[in-house]
Design a protein around this motif. Structure first.
Motif, PDB file in Angstrom:
ATOM      1  N   LEU A 271      45.170  37.799  42.773  1.00 43.35           N
ATOM      2  CA  LEU A 271      45.892  36.980  41.814  1.00 43.35           C
ATOM      3  C   LEU A 271      46.263  37.855  40.629  1.00 43.35           C
ATOM      4  O   LEU A 271      45.389  38.465  40.005  1.00 43.35           O
ATOM      5  N   VAL A 272      47.556  37.940  40.330  1.00 43.66           N
ATOM      6  CA  VAL A 272      48.035  38.651  39.156  1.00 43.66           C
ATOM      7  C   VAL A 272      48.384  37.598  38.105  1.00 43.66           C
ATOM      8  O   VAL A 272      49.324  36.822  38.280  1.00 43.66           O
ATOM      9  N   LEU A 287      33.382  31.595  46.514  1.00 41.08           N
ATOM     10  CA  LEU A 287      34.549  31.953  47.315  1.00 41.08           C
ATOM     11  C   LEU A 287      35.169  33.272  46.856  1.00 41.08           C
ATOM     12  O   LEU A 287      35.707  34.022  47.676  1.00 41.08           O
ATOM     13  N   VAL A 288      35.083  33.551  45.561  1.00 32.99           N
ATOM     14  CA  VAL A 288      35.592  34.834  45.066  1.00 32.99           C
ATOM     15  C   VAL A 288      34.870  35.981  45.761  1.00 32.99           C
ATOM     16  O   VAL A 288      35.482  36.971  46.189  1.00 32.99           O
ATOM     17  N   ALA A 289      33.547  35.845  45.906  1.00 39.61           N
ATOM     18  CA  ALA A 289      32.761  36.883  46.569  1.00 39.61           C
ATOM     19  C   ALA A 289      32.992  36.897  48.081  1.00 39.61           C
ATOM     20  O   ALA A 289      33.251  37.961  48.668  1.00 39.61           O
ATOM     21  N   LEU A 290      32.896  35.730  48.716  1.00 35.79           N
ATOM     22  CA  LEU A 290      33.010  35.672  50.172  1.00 35.79           C
ATOM     23  C   LEU A 290      34.383  36.129  50.657  1.00 35.79           C
ATOM     24  O   LEU A 290      34.491  36.781  51.699  1.00 35.79           O
ATOM     25  N   GLN A 291      35.430  35.780  49.912  1.00 29.74           N
ATOM     26  CA  GLN A 291      36.782  36.148  50.320  1.00 29.74           C
ATOM     27  C   GLN A 291      37.261  37.450  49.678  1.00 29.74           C
ATOM     28  O   GLN A 291      38.393  37.867  49.896  1.00 29.74           O
ATOM     29  N   LEU A 293      38.115  38.272  46.698  1.00 31.14           N
ATOM     30  CA  LEU A 293      39.336  38.065  45.930  1.00 31.14           C
ATOM     31  C   LEU A 293      39.359  38.954  44.692  1.00 31.14           C
ATOM     32  O   LEU A 293      38.323  39.347  44.163  1.00 31.14           O
ATOM     33  N   LYS A 294      40.568  39.243  44.236  1.00 29.64           N
ATOM     34  CA  LYS A 294      40.758  40.076  43.051  1.00 29.64           C
ATOM     35  C   LYS A 294      41.599  39.296  42.047  1.00 29.64           C
ATOM     36  O   LYS A 294      42.556  38.617  42.418  1.00 29.64           O
ATOM     37  N   ILE A 295      41.255  39.427  40.778  1.00 30.20           N
ATOM     38  CA  ILE A 295      42.032  38.833  39.698  1.00 30.20           C
ATOM     39  C   ILE A 295      42.364  39.950  38.712  1.00 30.20           C
ATOM     40  O   ILE A 295      41.469  40.642  38.217  1.00 30.20           O
ATOM     41  N   GLU A 296      43.651  40.136  38.457  1.00 35.61           N
ATOM     42  CA  GLU A 296      44.085  41.218  37.565  1.00 35.61           C
ATOM     43  C   GLU A 296      45.100  40.670  36.562  1.00 35.61           C
ATOM     44  O   GLU A 296      46.072  40.019  36.943  1.00 35.61           O
ATOM     45  N   GLY A 297      44.848  40.932  35.293  1.00 34.24           N
ATOM     46  CA  GLY A 297      45.783  40.503  34.263  1.00 34.24           C
ATOM     47  C   GLY A 297      46.953  41.460  34.146  1.00 34.24           C
ATOM     48  O   GLY A 297      46.875  42.637  34.527  1.00 34.24           O
ATOM     49  N   ASN A 298      48.066  40.937  33.622  1.00 37.15           N
ATOM     50  CA  ASN A 298      49.262  41.760  33.433  1.00 37.15           C
ATOM     51  C   ASN A 298      49.903  41.405  32.102  1.00 37.15           C
ATOM     52  O   ASN A 298      50.371  40.288  31.911  1.00 37.15           O
ATOM     53  N   PHE A 299      49.906  42.354  31.152  1.00 38.08           N
ATOM     54  CA  PHE A 299      50.598  42.166  29.884  1.00 38.08           C
ATOM     55  C   PHE A 299      51.810  43.077  29.843  1.00 38.08           C
ATOM     56  O   PHE A 299      51.681  44.293  29.760  1.00 38.08           O
ATOM     57  N   VAL A 300      52.979  42.516  29.970  1.00 39.63           N
ATOM     58  CA  VAL A 300      54.275  43.207  29.998  1.00 39.63           C
ATOM     59  C   VAL A 300      54.215  44.450  30.886  1.00 39.63           C
ATOM     60  O   VAL A 300      53.778  44.380  32.024  1.00 39.63           O
TER      61      VAL A 300
END
Length: 354
Positions: A271-272, A287-291, A293-300
């Protein structure tokens, strides 16, 4: 010099005169010809950002202070330059990179000024922006020639364009047929759809609450569209893409859309998070661990990324988001901000100097 400033939180923009800054080193003064209006301008004019359960963060906590001269999608002509600048005043138009850092931290040293950890000097945030007749730019290195690009569209590259470009870079996968979702297809989201297509991705799912926005996304290159007003928006996105997502770019980024995006990701998905609509992220941590998953922020995006995007725009027939041009005046600044807040504008409003 004449500016159109927001004097206090929630107040309308008004015309004012500011002293013209003295130019030293490689500073430049740019006459603004085209100035785009962004949703983040609305947040700044309101005077706060929604931090979910943490409440509202006033813009002053981000190093800003009223009165604010907003506007960070700027194209203009150099009318004066400092003694060390090589650029000369003239009719050539330049895109102004607005995301200027302190120039001293490690991120700035690596040309990642949008990730500056020091005293930022972003135009329209800490320094005056493009809702003005002229704008001070603290070095000529932040000017990128427009060339043959349409100047109103070129102005949007400085925020909606480079934000989308940077977010797409984070979201892309070598598997071009795996679905990538773009959530929120206003001006910035439309740019992301067009850039995903231009950079070779084959499965682009556009998701929005507006049918008109989805029509624009389809024209920009989306291979599937989802109206996210149903009972199971995550399932609808997965179905439209033909499977779980490789990644999702959330240009809304509130509690609902972030949960929707995470719920549609496949194993190892990313997820960006881009939008600044605020709220609280709610999703099962297991679910974040089992799957994985990655979450990354984006500022400009960074200055090198904007240069890459401009070269791509010059060499490729990129679909352009719809542009509505209005005069660069205080009343039109206020009307444009109101239209964004009320979701009555499709694409991008660009204010043009007479």
């Amino acid at each position: 010099m004449k500016v159109f400033e927001v004097p206090s939180a929630g107040a309308p923009a008004q015309e004012a005169d500011h002293p013209t800054p003295e130019l030293t080193g490689a500073d430049v003064l740019v006459r603004v010809t085209n100035s785009g209006v962004c949703h983040s301008d609305v947040h700044c004019a309101e005077g706060y950002f929604d931090m979910g359960d943490a409440g509202k963060a006033p813009v002053e906590s981000l190093g800003m202070a009223f009165p604010l001269v907003l506007g960070h999608e700027i194209v203009g002509e150099v009318i004066a330059a400092g003694p060390d600048a090589s650029v000369q005043p003239g009719a050539e138009k330049y895109i102004v990179f607005p995301w200027i850092g302190c120039g001293e931290c490690a991120a700035c040293a690596e040309d990642r000024e949008n990730s500056c950890t020091g005293a930022r000097r972003n135009l329209s945030l800490q320094l005056n922006g493009g809702f003005s007749r002229e704008v001070y730019v603290p070095h000529e290195r932040y000017l990128i020639p427009v060339g043959d690009l349409d100047p109103s569209w070129a102005a949007t590259l400085a925020c909606s364009g480079v934000t989308s470009y940077s977010a797409v870079t984070k979201a892309l996968t070598p598997e071009a047929d795996r679905p990538i979702a773009v959530i929120g297809t206003g001006g910035v989201g439309l740019s992301a759809v067009a850039l995903l297509k231009a950079r070779g991705h084959k499965n682009i799912v556009a998701a929005d609450v507006s049918e008109d926005s989805l029509k624009n996304a389809e024209a920009a290159g989306a291979t599937a569209t989802v109206l996210t007003t149903g009972e199971d928006p995550s399932g609808d996105i997965v179905k439209a893409g033909g499977g779980k997502l490789a990644s999702a770019i959330d240009f809304v980024n509130n509690g609902v859309t972030s949960s929707t995006a995470l719920g549609a990701l496949g194993t190892g998905g990313k997820l960006v998070s881009v939008g600044l609509f605020g709220g609280q992220l709610q999703f099962p941590t297991t679910l974040v661990a089992l799957q994985q998953l990655k979450i990354e922020g984006n500022f400009v995006g960074s200055l090198p990324e904007l240069k890459e995007l401009v070269e791509l725009a010059k060499s490729t027939d990129l679909p352009q988001l719809p542009i509505v041009e209005k005069p660069l005046e205080a009343d039109e600044v206020n009307a444009a901000l109101k239209a964004i807040e009320e979701r009555t504008v499709s694409g991008r409003t660009v204010l043009v100097a007479g």
